[in-house]
Design an enzyme around this catalytic site. Structure first.
Site: not given
Ligand code: GRF
Length: 203
Positions: A14-16, A109, A111, A143, A152, A181
């Site tokens: 869940g780093s994003n 999303n 990617h 992206s 995608d 990201e």
């Molecule tokens: C990221 O590389 C995202 O692009 C892909 O899965 C990964 C998720 O990483 N869809 P995180 O869980 O957000 O750390």
């Protein structure tokens, strides 16, 4: 006018989602993370969200063995939390038709490649970066795109290029793309939130 309410689905670290949540804490942010949903009860995404007092739900084939019931539970959870926009960030499941219909045109999303290159079924995790290196691409990067019924293929809203460097391994490239990201996703959501505020302030 209230802030844009974002619901995030994530399966692992869940780093994003963390990057998005951190950006939402800025005083001038126009969005909030309203709920985090994960199919993985042990995910870092749920642990972080609980620590931060963000609402969480574990919804999966374990909690809802029937796929349609699961789809409806995800839809209902997002609706209950007043979600305006849905973000799938490292969510390893396909969203069902009920969620896609409810939030049509409002699901993003992220990617980890420059779509339309290196997307589609099976293209996730390190497989994406392996494909970039195998193709000899000089650039890669994340992206952010709209989600439709395929993998995608929805409209790409934004990308951020990073170089592929001589000697890169899948891990070193993955780390560079992941850093990008964490910049790109909050930027895109902030942009949508700003438009949302302007669009609603005249009413
Ligand atoms: C990221 O590389 C995202 O692009 C892909 O899965 C990964 C998720 O990483 N869809 P995180 O869980 O957000 O750390």
């Amino acid at each position: 006018m209230g802030k844009l309410r974002v619901g995030v689905l994530a399966s692992h670290a869940g780093s994003n989602m963390r990057a998005l949540h951190q950006a939402s804490l800025a005083a001038d942010a126009d969005f909030v993370v309203a709920v985090v949903i994960s199919n993985n009860s042990g995910s870092g995404a749920l642990a972080y969200a609980r620590e931060q007092d963000v609402a969480t739900r574990h919804l999966s084939g374990r909690t809802h063995p029937d796929p349609e019931a699961l789809d409806d539970a995800i839809r209902a959870t997002l609706v209950q939390h007043g979600v305006d926009y849905v973000v799938t960030a490292g969510y390893m499941r396909k969203l069902g038709p009920l969620v896609r219909k409810e939030f049509s045109g409002r699901i993003l999303n992220i990617h980890p490649a420059l779509l339309p290159r290196h997307g589609g079924h099976g293209m996730y995790g390190l497989a994406v970066h392996e494909a970039v290196l195998a193709a000899g691409d000089a650039v890669s990067g994340p992206s952010v795109h709209l989600v439709d019924e395929e993998y995608d293929t929805g409209a790409v809203l934004a990308q951020r290029e990073v170089p592929v460097l001589p000697g890169d391994t899948v891990e070193s490239l993955a780390a560079r793309v992941l850093d990008a990201e964490h910049v790109l996703l909050p930027q895109v959501v902030a942009g949508i939130a700003g438009e949302h505020r302007q669009g609603s302030s005249g009413q």
